[in-house]
Design a protein around this motif. Structure first.
Motif, PDB file in Angstrom:
ATOM      1  N   UNK A 213      26.163 -68.948   9.615  1.00 15.95           N
ATOM      2  CA  UNK A 213      24.759 -69.052   9.195  1.00 15.95           C
ATOM      3  C   UNK A 213      24.174 -70.416   9.519  1.00 15.95           C
ATOM      4  N   UNK A 214      25.006 -71.336  10.004  1.00  9.91           N
ATOM      5  CA  UNK A 214      24.554 -72.699  10.288  1.00  9.91           C
ATOM      6  C   UNK A 214      24.116 -72.812  11.749  1.00  9.91           C
TER       7      UNK A 214
ATOM      8  N   UNK B   5      16.202 -73.115   9.554  1.00 10.07           N
ATOM      9  CA  UNK B   5      15.734 -72.196   8.518  1.00 10.07           C
ATOM     10  C   UNK B   5      16.755 -71.119   8.163  1.00 10.07           C
ATOM     11  N   UNK B   6      17.920 -71.124   8.833  1.00 14.41           N
ATOM     12  CA  UNK B   6      19.025 -70.193   8.567  1.00 14.41           C
ATOM     13  C   UNK B   6      18.629 -68.732   8.801  1.00 14.41           C
ATOM     14  N   UNK B   7      17.596 -68.497   9.593  1.00 12.16           N
ATOM     15  CA  UNK B   7      17.135 -67.132   9.850  1.00 12.16           C
ATOM     16  C   UNK B   7      17.879 -66.482  11.013  1.00 12.16           C
TER      17      UNK B   7
ATOM     18  N   UNK C 137      18.275 -60.669  13.008  1.00  8.95           N
ATOM     19  CA  UNK C 137      19.267 -60.371  14.053  1.00  8.95           C
ATOM     20  C   UNK C 137      18.613 -59.562  15.171  1.00  8.95           C
ATOM     21  N   UNK C 138      18.246 -60.214  16.243  1.00 11.97           N
ATOM     22  CA  UNK C 138      17.409 -59.605  17.280  1.00 11.97           C
ATOM     23  C   UNK C 138      18.036 -58.356  17.897  1.00 11.97           C
TER      24      UNK C 138
ATOM     25  N   UNK D 169       4.609 -72.905   5.445  1.00 12.88           N
ATOM     26  CA  UNK D 169       4.502 -72.566   4.032  1.00 12.88           C
ATOM     27  C   UNK D 169       5.578 -71.564   3.636  1.00 12.88           C
ATOM     28  N   UNK D 170       5.859 -70.605   4.512  1.00 12.43           N
ATOM     29  CA  UNK D 170       6.874 -69.589   4.218  1.00 12.43           C
ATOM     30  C   UNK D 170       8.249 -70.228   4.033  1.00 12.43           C
ATOM     31  N   UNK D 171       8.583 -71.214   4.864  1.00 14.15           N
ATOM     32  CA  UNK D 171       9.892 -71.868   4.757  1.00 14.15           C
ATOM     33  C   UNK D 171       9.960 -72.707   3.482  1.00 14.15           C
TER      34      UNK D 171
END
Length: 751
Positions: free
Chosen positions: A344-345, A349-351, A309-310, A45-47
């Protein structure tokens, strides 16, 4: 060109050929590809909300309204006042990889929009019933468009709407039954994750008004968030989290890393070389009380794109912990750099993103944080801890110790020596620490405590224990009283496999047939069934505690505790039990403490102290709704709230009563901690950490102590209680409750 084909492939190919069919490599039809790939783009749902909100932002909207019905399971609607969609683009709007944002791959190096793949609307068509209502700035009227699962228009109608676009999703994941079932099972959790991601866009988006509401099937409507479209991040923080939150934040200015920090990351900067990054950075002050008990308010961005960004997340939290060990910071970090330095690719989800010169960024962030925190003291105020009188009167503060841990060198080769526990002082006192429980045992409960100055040596009694246990396993548990036990020689044995007698062998030449082999295999399988099955292999050392717990959890079920045979009490502190031919030792205090702790957790309702003036709670709209839905859970923890349903969102709840405790003052931090736990399990009983610590202390004091004699009935009760606990392997303070000693079959031929 050469191809290598393994034997299995050859056999499969031959079988297919024999059946008259050949499996040729063919393309999957487009409809199947569409359905497979769509489920990988929109995962939750968030995505789904994120993709629609990003489309609105890219369309230049200054107002974005999000509406949900039954937490998004029935309907998700995102409406904006952006540029709208031209009529010529209606058909291409929901087709796979159709977009107006890029035309070629090199455009990614200068990308200025949040979306670019042209996958979101196409995927949502395949996962739900999608309807779009749009009016372009050049159009005279709005159009309502319904799409089928493949993104093709099935109906168009003229309707009324001001400029902008509304996207309506009904029955999300209805085309994927398994995912729909999982979505409904974890609906509240997914809803809270959506709210958390929405906050990220509300914070970073300037001059854009966000609103989000949820309507339940019962008719109650709640506001999740409502912002006013401010021009600064600080104003957005006040709008979403309240003025109290902004008062604890400090700005972190960019500081060029010095030589030691650069060396730590293996980097060098030439003289005059500029850092290829800038950032806007807000973080909680390191003064104790300014942070939070959880990481629920940490927001990271690359070029205003929310991401995870971990390495940056780990660095920020580690440095903050150096100054404020007990809390986590509020973080808003927006790193700005050239688009060509960021990939970003990476994920659908581009996260997740890749950053060029990441080490320079990490070094800069570390240097900037250390510079920002260096002026703050690494101390915190003590509450309810007046020790001046104790120091003046010379009162000695002591903590009770229930058992001493002694260290002794263990000789290799002796199975008995591995279980010996030698005291620090040798004594000649007679032992009475192990008693064999017989059917004629007297009833009653002996409350005598072991005199603390008597140090017991358990070597001889442990030999008795092993001897008795082995005899019980071979003589049908016949009742025996052991007296005047003589010295027993050390037994050398390998725990990994049963002992085998060495027998002489003779070489004979045989003529074998297929029948002979079958008979031999059947005989071997029968012999294998009779071999000892070793289920527990973990060594009894502290370093292997986790492995031992996993092994016990895997091999022992709740019903097994009721089947365990009580052999006796060892050293007035441990219960020795037998399950089949496995011998276990149980800590009588730790296991009783864990049971008492679980009972307190489940059943205790804490008394409350009513406040003279209810204290307003500055909660987010989402947390406010979550709190009102779980008032009974908070009430059992001693928190009572005054709720004004007519008040505006984020202003409805005030704290009216707090838990009573002699040593702790409970408040907003404990409420925040409970809300964080309830996000994943709404309406489930939970306790804040300080109340759990209080229960652990109570459970410890009321439990059976080391040194107390137990009857067989008492021991049976403690073991049965272990079968009523979900995780009976550790007490609340971390001590193990039960460990495996040995499989008695391994000693059969040696004793």
């Amino acid at each position: 060109m050469e191809f290598t084909v393994n034997e299995n492939d050859k056999e499969q190919s031959n079988s297919n050929t024999e059946d008259g069919k050949v499996n040729l490599i063919k393309p999957i039809n487009r409809d199947t590809v569409h359905r497979i790939c769509s489920g990988q783009v929109v995962l939750s749902l968030a995505i789904a909300m994120k993709e629609l909100a990003e489309n609105s932002i890219d369309a230049g909207a200054t107002r974005i309204d999000i509406r949900l019905v039954e937490y998004g399971s029935e309907l998700l609607e995102v409406a904006d006042n952006g540029s709208g969609v031209l009529k010529d683009n209606f058909e291409a709007l929901t087709l796979k990889h159709f977009t107006s944002k890029i035309q070629k791959f090199s455009d990614l190096e200068t990308i200025g929009t949040l979306g670019f793949r042209g996958e979101a609307l196409s995927s949502l068509c395949a996962l739900s019933d999608l309807v779009i209502i749009t009016k372009h700035s050049t159009a005279d009227f709005a159009t309502k468009i319904s799409y089928d699962r493949n993104g093709k228009i099935i109906e168009q109608a003229i309707t009324a709407r001001e400029q902008g676009t509304t996207v309506i999703l009904k029955k999300l994941f209805s085309t994927l039954p398994v995912r729909r079932k999982e979505f409904m099972k974890n609906l509240k959790r997914d809803y809270n994750k959506m709210c958390q991601l929405l906050y990220a866009y509300c914070l970073v988006s300037k001059r854009i008004k966000f609103s989000c509401t949820n309507l339940t099937n019962k008719g109650s409507k709640s506001t999740v968030v409502a912002t006013d479209g401010h021009e600064t991040v600080r104003e957005n923080v006040i709008n979403i989290f309240g003025a109290k939150q902004i008062s604890t934040l400090i700005d972190v200015e960019l500081t060029i890393p010095d030589e030691p920090i650069l060396t730590e990351y293996g980097m060098k900067l030439a003289t005059g070389e500029e850092i290829p990054f800038t950032f806007e950075f807000l973080i909680s002050s390191v003064v104790h009380g300014s942070g939070r008990s959880t990481t629920d308010r940490q927001f990271y961005y690359i070029n205003s794109r929310p991401c995870e960004p971990s390495k940056i997340i780990k660095l920020v939290n580690e440095i903050y912990k150096q100054f404020n060990f007990g809390q986590y910071p509020f973080v808003f970090l927006n790193v700005m750099t050239k688009s060509s330095l960021v990939d970003v690719n990476v994920t659908p989800d581009k996260r997740q993103v890749f950053i060029e010169n990441e080490k320079i960024l990490l070094a800069t962030l570390k240097s900037s944080l250390l510079e920002a925190f260096k002026t703050f003291p690494s101390t915190y105020k003590m509450q309810n801890m007046d020790i001046s009188q104790m120091l003046a009167t010379g009162v000695k503060i002591e903590r009770g110790v229930k058992r001493c841990i002694t260290e002794s060198s263990i000789k290799k080769g002796s199975i008995l020596q591995k279980f010996k526990k030698r005291s620090k002082t040798e004594g000649n006192s007679p032992l009475a620490s192990f008693e064999l429980i017989t059917e004629k045992e007297e009833t009653g409960f002996d409350n005598k405590l072991v005199d603390s100055d008597i140090e017991e040596e358990a070597d001889q009694k442990l030999e008795i224990l092993v001897d008795i246990a082995c005899k019980l396993s071979t003589e049908n548990k016949s009742e025996k009283i052991v007296e005047n036990v003589t010295d027993t020689e050390d037994i050398e044995i390998c725990l990994d496999e049963p002992t085998k007698k060495i027998s002489s062998t003779k070489s004979v030449t045989l003529k074998l047939s297929v029948d002979d082999i079958k008979i031999s295999l059947n005989k071997n399988s029968t012999d294998n069934e009779q071999k000892v099955k070793v289920r527990f292999r973990t060594k009894l050392i502290p370093e292997n505690n986790k492995d031992a717990e996993e092994e016990l959890e895997k091999q022992i079920s709740k019903s097994d505790f009721g089947k365990m045979e009580i052999l006796g009490q060892f050293n007035l502190g441990f219960i020795v039990v037998k399950l089949n031919n496995d011998l276990f030792i149980v800590d009588q205090h730790a296991t009783d403490e864990k049971y008492n702790f679980e009972q307190l957790q489940m059943n205790t309702v804490i008394d409350s102290q009513v406040l003279v003036n209810p204290k307003p709670l500055e909660l987010t709209a989402g947390n406010e709704t979550l709190l009102m839905e779980n008032c009974e859970v908070f009430k059992k923890n001693g928190f009572v709230f005054k709720i004004d349903d007519k008040a505006p969102s984020t202003k409805k709840v005030a704290l009216a009563a707090i838990p009573i405790s002699k040593n702790c003052v409970f408040g907003k931090d404990d409420i925040d901690e409970m809300l964080f736990m309830l996000q994943d399990s709404s309406h489930t009983m939970c306790r804040p950490s300080r109340i759990r610590a209080m229960f652990a202390s109570r459970a410890c004091r009321k439990s059976v102590m080391i040194g107390k004699h137990l009857s067989k009935t008492d021991m049976r009760r403690l073991i049965d209680h272990m079968g009523e606990i979900d995780q009976p392997w550790n007490c609340p303070h971390g001590r193990p409750t039960m460990r495996h000693l040995i499989n008695l079959d391994l000693l059969q031929e040696c004793v």
